[in-house]
Motif scaffolding. Structure first.
Motif, PDB file in Angstrom:
ATOM      1  N   LYS A  96       0.868  -1.171   0.000  1.00  0.00           N
ATOM      2  CA  LYS A  96       0.000   0.000   0.000  1.00  0.00           C
ATOM      3  C   LYS A  96       0.910   1.227   0.000  1.00  0.00           C
ATOM      4  N   ASP A  97       0.728   2.077  -0.973  1.00  0.00           N
ATOM      5  CA  ASP A  97       1.619   3.219  -1.133  1.00  0.00           C
ATOM      6  C   ASP A  97       0.781   4.479  -1.257  1.00  0.00           C
ATOM      7  N   ASP A  98       1.467   5.624  -1.264  1.00  0.00           N
ATOM      8  CA  ASP A  98       0.802   6.909  -1.430  1.00  0.00           C
ATOM      9  C   ASP A  98       1.388   7.640  -2.620  1.00  0.00           C
ATOM     10  N   TYR A  99       0.508   8.148  -3.480  1.00  0.00           N
ATOM     11  CA  TYR A  99       0.913   8.953  -4.629  1.00  0.00           C
ATOM     12  C   TYR A  99       0.279  10.329  -4.496  1.00  0.00           C
ATOM     13  N   PHE A 100       1.133  11.352  -4.352  1.00  0.00           N
ATOM     14  CA  PHE A 100       0.651  12.711  -4.162  1.00  0.00           C
ATOM     15  C   PHE A 100       0.645  13.514  -5.463  1.00  0.00           C
ATOM     16  N   GLY A 101       1.087  12.896  -6.535  1.00  0.00           N
ATOM     17  CA  GLY A 101       1.258  13.635  -7.767  1.00  0.00           C
ATOM     18  C   GLY A 101       2.700  14.085  -7.930  1.00  0.00           C
ATOM     19  N   VAL A 102       2.923  14.952  -8.906  1.00  0.00           N
ATOM     20  CA  VAL A 102       4.267  15.395  -9.252  1.00  0.00           C
ATOM     21  C   VAL A 102       4.449  16.858  -8.833  1.00  0.00           C
ATOM     22  N   GLY A 103       5.605  17.164  -8.258  1.00  0.00           N
ATOM     23  CA  GLY A 103       5.917  18.536  -7.903  1.00  0.00           C
ATOM     24  C   GLY A 103       5.695  18.854  -6.437  1.00  0.00           C
ATOM     25  N   TYR A 104       6.349  19.903  -5.994  1.00  0.00           N
ATOM     26  CA  TYR A 104       6.307  20.310  -4.594  1.00  0.00           C
ATOM     27  C   TYR A 104       4.900  20.712  -4.157  1.00  0.00           C
ATOM     28  N   GLN A 105       4.178  21.421  -5.020  1.00  0.00           N
ATOM     29  CA  GLN A 105       2.869  21.926  -4.619  1.00  0.00           C
ATOM     30  C   GLN A 105       1.892  20.800  -4.333  1.00  0.00           C
ATOM     31  N   ALA A 120       2.672  17.803  -3.403  1.00  0.00           N
ATOM     32  CA  ALA A 120       3.134  17.098  -2.216  1.00  0.00           C
ATOM     33  C   ALA A 120       2.673  17.770  -0.931  1.00  0.00           C
ATOM     34  N   THR A 121       2.549  19.078  -0.950  1.00  0.00           N
ATOM     35  CA  THR A 121       2.145  19.815   0.252  1.00  0.00           C
ATOM     36  C   THR A 121       0.640  20.081   0.307  1.00  0.00           C
ATOM     37  N   ASP A 122      -0.032  20.190  -0.849  1.00  0.00           N
ATOM     38  CA  ASP A 122      -1.456  20.555  -0.870  1.00  0.00           C
ATOM     39  C   ASP A 122      -2.384  19.355  -0.747  1.00  0.00           C
ATOM     40  N   ILE A 123      -1.991  18.193  -1.265  1.00  0.00           N
ATOM     41  CA  ILE A 123      -2.875  17.029  -1.260  1.00  0.00           C
ATOM     42  C   ILE A 123      -2.732  16.282   0.061  1.00  0.00           C
ATOM     43  N   PRO A 124      -3.804  16.135   0.819  1.00  0.00           N
ATOM     44  CA  PRO A 124      -3.713  15.434   2.106  1.00  0.00           C
ATOM     45  C   PRO A 124      -3.618  13.921   1.904  1.00  0.00           C
ATOM     46  N   GLN A 125      -2.854  13.274   2.761  1.00  0.00           N
ATOM     47  CA  GLN A 125      -2.741  11.825   2.693  1.00  0.00           C
ATOM     48  C   GLN A 125      -4.062  11.200   3.117  1.00  0.00           C
ATOM     49  N   GLY A 126      -4.540  10.208   2.336  1.00  0.00           N
ATOM     50  CA  GLY A 126      -5.807   9.571   2.682  1.00  0.00           C
ATOM     51  C   GLY A 126      -6.192   8.506   1.678  1.00  0.00           C
ATOM     52  N   ASP A 127      -7.192   7.696   2.043  1.00  0.00           N
ATOM     53  CA  ASP A 127      -7.615   6.587   1.180  1.00  0.00           C
ATOM     54  C   ASP A 127      -8.154   7.068  -0.154  1.00  0.00           C
ATOM     55  N   SER A 128      -8.852   8.205  -0.160  1.00  0.00           N
ATOM     56  CA  SER A 128      -9.491   8.691  -1.387  1.00  0.00           C
ATOM     57  C   SER A 128      -8.629   9.697  -2.143  1.00  0.00           C
ATOM     58  N   THR A 129      -7.450  10.040  -1.583  1.00  0.00           N
ATOM     59  CA  THR A 129      -6.616  11.066  -2.206  1.00  0.00           C
ATOM     60  C   THR A 129      -5.251  10.552  -2.667  1.00  0.00           C
ATOM     61  N   THR A 130      -4.608   9.687  -1.866  1.00  0.00           N
ATOM     62  CA  THR A 130      -3.236   9.261  -2.201  1.00  0.00           C
ATOM     63  C   THR A 130      -3.040   7.751  -2.225  1.00  0.00           C
ATOM     64  N   LEU A 131      -3.885   6.978  -1.553  1.00  0.00           N
ATOM     65  CA  LEU A 131      -3.632   5.548  -1.374  1.00  0.00           C
ATOM     66  C   LEU A 131      -3.845   4.745  -2.656  1.00  0.00           C
TER      67      LEU A 131
END
Length: 355
Positions: free
Chosen positions: A96-105, A107-118
């Protein structure tokens, strides 16, 4: 106990193979609570050569509270009076991993969660390298890098991410590379003195069976200074990884993990290119008789950044940590590191130093 230590010392001094086991709990921000079991195999490729370093093969199996399973091994071997070095990295992960997208913004704007990064990541890498000595400290060689990442059970936000959509869930990448190294370290896996500088360029292409065409340039510079006595070392590292062409989302430069900016979720901060700097102090204690103790500690400060080639390096991530060292074989340590990042922490169990 003393008899066992004596037999261990005699076996190692005779150049015989020796295995040191490892077992213990830990915690990383990407895997959660984990349990690691493994061992460190060391051996001499020529028992009669008193100058060649012992080769090492650490192997680790990890299971975590997230249901993650992973296996990793990293061979560093020295052959024919160190005229040839053969290194092999192999790792497999179903996690199980987390993907926040690409780039610094992101990584900081998207909250970690089942419906957002998991999402669930199944991946493996096979990376053999052979080096030939050209001079007293100069090496050149070739390498192959085969890797595959398959994303399943992705979340709704990831399904709309432009980088994910462009390259899809399953990427197989095959590359060939050239590497040039200057290496004056006294011991490769735990240097007390010396300089290491490496430049590696790896080309991935459809002509090799790869799904994508791109190039990765790795620059790695490390310097080690002995502080007044053996066992006290100040270590510096610069690592830069630069991507060119159609670098897929899974193969972009990722900060974090057990070796680079320890304490961060590996891959939260990712982009086509990135770099980091680390300064680490390593200290092995002395026994009452003045000999080196098998116990010690390390402390480091570091910083790193990611970029896509068009942005300035405006955002630098802070990092610091401390760790415990236990020498399980001569100049080869079990390390337990606690890393602190920006709103994140991690505890790592591994063999040998981070760099």
């Amino acid at each position: 106990m003393e008899k066992r230590k004596k037999l261990k010392r005699e076996r190692i001094e005779a150049g015989m193979p020796f295995i040191s086991p490892m077992i213990g709990p830990g915690y990383t921000p990407d895997a959660g609570v984990l349990f690691a079991i493994g061992g460190l195999l060391t051996f001499k490729t020529d028992r009669n050569d008193t100058l060649v370093q012992r080769s090492s093969l650490p192997v680790t199996f990890v299971v975590s509270s997230r249901g993650n399973l992973s296996f990793g091994s990293r061979l560093k071997s020295f052959w024919w009076q160190d005229k040839v070095r053969i290194n092999v990295l192999f790792a497999f992960s179903d996690a199980k991993d987390d993907y926040f997208g690409v780039g610094y913004q992101n990584a900081t704007d998207i909250p970690q969660g089942d419906s957002t990064t998991l999402y669930n990541r199944r991946s493996w890498i096979f990376n053999p390298e052979i080096l030939f000595r050209l001079g007293s400290s100069l090496y050149a060689g070739v390498l192959m890098n085969l890797n595959q990442t398959n994303a399943v059970e992705i979340n709704p936000l990831m399904a709309q991410d432009p980088s994910y959509v462009a390259y899809g869930p399953n990427n197989y990448n095959a590359g060939l590379g050239l590497t040039f190294q200057f290496d004056s370290r006294d011991i490769v896996v735990n240097a007390w003195r010396g300089l290491f500088a490496s430049m590696t360029s790896t080309f991935y292409g459809r002509g090799l069976g790869s799904d994508n065409n791109y190039q990765i340039l790795d620059l790695d510079v490390r310097h080690y200074r002995r502080i007044k006595r053996d066992g006290r070392t100040l270590a510096f590292r610069y690592k830069g990884r630069y991507g060119f062409g159609d670098v897929p989302w899974a193969e972009m430069t990722k900060l974090g993990g057990s070796r680079e900016l320890r304490g961060y979720i590996k891959g939260q901060y990712r982009d086509i290119s990135g770099m980091h700097f680390t300064t680490e102090y390593r200290h092995m204690f002395l026994k009452k008789n003045g000999e080196l103790s098998p116990h010690g500690f390390a402390a480091w400060v570091a910083t790193g950044s990611i970029f896509d080639g068009t942005e300035n390096l405006d955002h630098w991530l802070p990092n610091a940590g401390v760790g415990y060292r236990l020498e399980v074989q001569p100049r080869m340590n079990l390390r337990i590191d606690f890393g602190l990042g920006k709103e994140t922490t991690g505890v790592y169990f591994d063999f040998n130093e981070a760099f």
